[in-house]
Design an enzyme around this catalytic site. Structure first.
Site, PDB file in Angstrom:
ATOM      1  N   HIS A  44       0.812  -1.210   0.000  1.00 51.22           N
ATOM      2  CA  HIS A  44       0.000   0.000   0.000  1.00 51.22           C
ATOM      3  C   HIS A  44       0.849   1.265   0.000  1.00 51.22           C
ATOM      4  O   HIS A  44       0.422   2.304  -0.516  1.00 51.22           O
ATOM      5  CB  HIS A  44      -0.956  -0.019   1.191  1.00 51.22           C
ATOM      6  CG  HIS A  44      -2.115  -0.947   0.997  1.00 51.22           C
ATOM      7  ND1 HIS A  44      -2.144  -2.220   1.524  1.00 51.22           N
ATOM      8  CD2 HIS A  44      -3.261  -0.808   0.294  1.00 51.22           C
ATOM      9  CE1 HIS A  44      -3.277  -2.802   1.172  1.00 51.22           C
ATOM     10  NE2 HIS A  44      -3.967  -1.976   0.434  1.00 51.22           N
ATOM     11  N   CYS A  80     -10.539  -1.462 -11.092  1.00 51.58           N
ATOM     12  CA  CYS A  80      -9.975  -0.317 -10.372  1.00 51.58           C
ATOM     13  C   CYS A  80      -8.617  -0.622  -9.750  1.00 51.58           C
ATOM     14  O   CYS A  80      -8.125   0.152  -8.928  1.00 51.58           O
ATOM     15  CB  CYS A  80     -10.936   0.173  -9.293  1.00 51.58           C
ATOM     16  SG  CYS A  80     -11.232  -1.019  -7.975  1.00 51.58           S
TER      17      CYS A  80
END
Length: 754
Positions: free
Chosen positions: A368, A681
């Site tokens: 992340h 996405c």
């Protein structure tokens, strides 16, 4: 037994004498000679010698009191040779009553070392790396006591900082000494975020400045340390007390973390270092350096992992001592951040207007932190071993996120070459800017909707700049990660309203909180798990703690105020999970209506397909959903059982492989059959070649980092989607582990701009 001089005069007095010797004028050699004389006299040692590491790795005698002066700069030991080499290897003291009898002893006749038996040597540690060795010796056979060892370690720590930070470096006789990195280096790593950056190095864990090493008031420093430790313990205890309702059933790993914070050994080491004359900050750095060396050498994987806990504890304690709070980190202009690894919240604490690039020792392209870097348009290169020991604050550095390299202290010609490449990138960016208002139609007339991913209010500027047709994924957890406490209902509502206002008529899809894994909040601490990627995260956390999820849904509904609301749930693994989550939306809508609150004009509820289980239950799921979004980042890690945060396996499997492409085609075909709107996405959508494959599979809505909009649009405008679809059929039937080369060949055959 020889009387201990340090016990009488005190280590602080000795440290000041050393600093005065190094800070005084005159040749560097004279200053070092004075230092060893001061140490020998204070410790009532007949010999004190300083060895420093040269660039080739050998150890050279640089100064001595007691051995023959003609041996200085003559006596050298190969890496690992002698007791000095053993101290360098181990990174810890060696204390012997009869050194010549030790098998590691290496005799150099030019030193005149024959009469000396008692030996105490300690490493000069800096940043966990040994840069030299300090030795005291006596004729008498005896073992130095613990206090003497402690004192010499303190002296070595301060001496390492004073020497390595330039107080005696730079003079001719020290040429070739590897006390701190100074030569140009080119490091090959892995590309985590595209782009080029030239800037100055900033260490995420900056060393304590030399002028802040020595305590003026030992009692005051002891109190500061104790107060800092108490605050640290309270923080760790808060993670475990369950007061925020986000602690799971297993406490084992967090208890181990707390055990370190309360450890008598760790606390005693810090206290001893302060008593020796160091500031609280210097004490933390010294203990951390010693732990780095000792624990990094162990073969036990569990113990090496615990080093990360100790690093984090030390970093927390240093920030507490500095009075810092999250969000308070400052940067110079054109900063390139250097770190072992970063959580996404760490990166968000820095001023993005000054941060030009990011270099990491560890990490993965799917972590992340890497995703945040790409979202912010910050070039990032990772997997650069021992990076922090090879760079010092203020060094010029280059981040080459195009090919995954880093240049430390680059030569002028390298800088010129990178600047030329950056100019070409600017030209390409200008070309993409000219396409900003051009609709994304394929050559055969197919409309491709290009959306952007976002997560912070500052990302909204990219909507206009890139020409994105909306926000296909708004990561709501970022607001939680940059806050010092749980964002209240009104703060969440204000952010969501601002996002919708900025989007205007363009659609926005909000993803509910996707916490867990590597996105852990200090004020809402979940348990640490053996495999967090498969653990308590995302919708699982929301369903187990519905108050948190309902507050977010309430904020989204309040922010909509007559607009359309699109919300989707992450990491849904079963139809029942989605059914339960959707019922919470209905409950919050009913709650608002009963109180006469404004509600959205229309609510569309979707699900992110990130777990393979849902692929085989689409017939039950799709009739319940208003739309589908494919999260390729997590879907691929679960499809290949490859933890995206584990650098050994994160990049082992290719998204452009038959299994991955077939899974995506299954989802796309099912949505087409039922008329369910579907988008992709994940990060995959923002890379032209991968986006080419997605469109060939039939996907017409792609959401990506802002930097991907221009390149993907240029690809779309050059694409014949029908020809691509026909050409991809053969690749789907391939038995190869990857069909990337075949897809790239197909794209070039069709003259597609990838």
């Amino acid at each position: 037994m020889v009387e201990r001089g340090v016990a009488v005069r005190g280590p602080r007095s000795l440290l000041r004498q050393i600093r005065e010797a190094l800070a005084g004028g005159g040749p560097a050699q004279d200053r070092l000679d004075k230092v060893v004389r001061v140490i020998a006299g204070s410790m009532v040692a007949e010999v004190c010698s300083l060895y420093l590491r040269r660039a080739a790795g050998d150890m050279e005698l640089f100064a001595t009191e007691g051995l023959k002066r003609e041996a200085v700069h003559v006596t050298r030991m190969k890496p690992g040779e002698g007791l000095v080499g053993e101290i360098m290897r181990q990174g810890r003291p060696i204390n012997l009553s009869d050194a010549p009898a030790n098998p590691h002893f290496s005799y150099h006749p030019e030193t005149g070392e024959d009469p000396y038996h008692a030996f105490l040597g300690v490493p000069l540690l800096r940043g966990g790396r040994a840069i030299g060795v300090l030795v005291v010796q006596n004729r008498t056979e005896r073992t130095y006591d613990e206090d003497e060892v402690e004192d010499l370690q303190t002296i070595a720590m301060v001496l390492a900082e004073m020497v390595a930070t330039g107080e005696v470096i730079g003079q001719a006789e020290f040429k070739g000494v590897e006390l701190q990195p100074h030569r140009p280096e080119r490091l090959r790593g892995m590309r985590f975020a595209d782009g080029l950056a030239i800037g100055v190095a900033v260490l995420h864990e900056a060393p304590v400045a030399p002028e802040k090493l020595l305590a003026d008031d030992a009692s005051h420093e002891a109190r500061r340390l104790e107060q800092g430790l108490q605050r640290l313990r309270r923080q760790i205890d808060d993670m475990l007390d369950g007061s925020h309702g986000l602690v799971g059933q297993s406490y084992e790993v967090l208890e181990a973390y707390r055990m370190f914070a309360h450890s008598r050994g760790w606390n005693r080491s810090l206290e001893d270092a302060v008593r020796s004359g160091l500031t609280a900050e210097a004490a933390v750095e010294r203990v951390r350096s010693e732990q780095r060396v000792q624990m990094s050498q162990t073969r036990d994987a569990y113990l090496r992992e615990r080093l990360h806990d100790l690093e984090d504890l030390a970093d927390r304690l240093l920030r507490i001592l500095a009075g810092e709070t999250p969000g308070a980190r400052t940067l110079p202009e054109h900063a390139v951040l250097i770190a072992r690894n970063l959580g996404p919240a760490d990166l968000l604490e820095y001023d993005r207007t000054k941060l030009r690039g990011l270099l990491l020792e560890e990490g993965s392209s799917a972590s992340h932190a890497s995703i945040v870097a790409r979202a912010l348009g910050i070039p990032c290169v990772g997997r650069l071993p021992n990076l922090r020991d090879r760079v010092k604050p203020g060094d010029p550095v280059i981040v080459d996120g195009e090919i995954g390299e880093a240049f430390l202290r680059p030569r002028p010609d390298v800088i010129e070459a990178v600047q030329a490449r950056a100019a070409v990138r600017e030209q390409r960016r200008a070309e993409f800017d000219r396409l900003r208002d051009t609709p994304a139609f394929t050559r055969d007339g197919g409309k491709i909707t290009l959306l952007m991913n976002a997560g912070l209010a500052v990302d909204l500027e990219s909507l206009e700049m890139t020409g994105a047709e909306g926000i296909g994924l708004f990561r709501t957890e970022f607001q939680f990660m940059v806050a010092e406490e749980l964002p209240r209902l009104d703060a969440q509502t204000a952010l969501y309203a601002r996002v919708m206002e900025a989007a205007g008529d363009r659609p926005v899809t909000f993803r509910t909180l996707d916490l867990g894994g590597d996105k852990v909040l200090p004020y809402l601490q979940a348990e640490r798990e053996d495999n967090p990627a498969l653990g308590w995260r995302a919708i699982r956390m929301g369903l187990d703690r519905p108050a948190l999820l309902r507050m977010q849904l309430r904020a989204l509904i309040a922010a909509s105020r007559g607009r359309d609301l699109q919300v989707m749930f992450p990491l849904v693994a079963t139809v029942d999970e989605f059914r339960t989550a959707r019922s919470l939306v209905d409950r919050e809508l009913a709650w608002a209506q009963r109180r006469g609150r404004p509600i959205p004009e229309r609510v569309r509820v979707g699900v992110m397909i990130e777990t393979p289980a849902l692929i085989w239950h689409l017939d039950a799921l799709l009739p319940m959903t208003d739309f589908i979004s494919v999260g390729t980042n997590d879907l691929m890690q679960y499809l290949f059982a490859a933890d995206r945060g584990n650098p050994r396996v994160a990049d082992r499997y290719d998204l452009l492989s038959p299994p991955a492409l077939r899974a995506l085609k299954t989802i796309g075909d099912a949505c087409a059959d039922t008329g369910t709107p579907v988008s992709v996405c994940g990060e995959m959508a923002g890379r032209p070649l991968e986006a080419f494959a997605l469109i060939a599979l039939g996907f017409a809505r792609l959401s990506m980092p802002p930097a991907g909009i221009g390149p993907v649009k240029a690809m779309v405008l050059s694409l014949d989607a029908g020809a691509a679809r026909r050409g991809l059929t053969g690749a789907l039937k391939s038995g190869a582990g990857s069909v990337r080369n075949e897809i790239e060949t197909l794209a070039r055959k069709l003259n597609v701009a990838v």
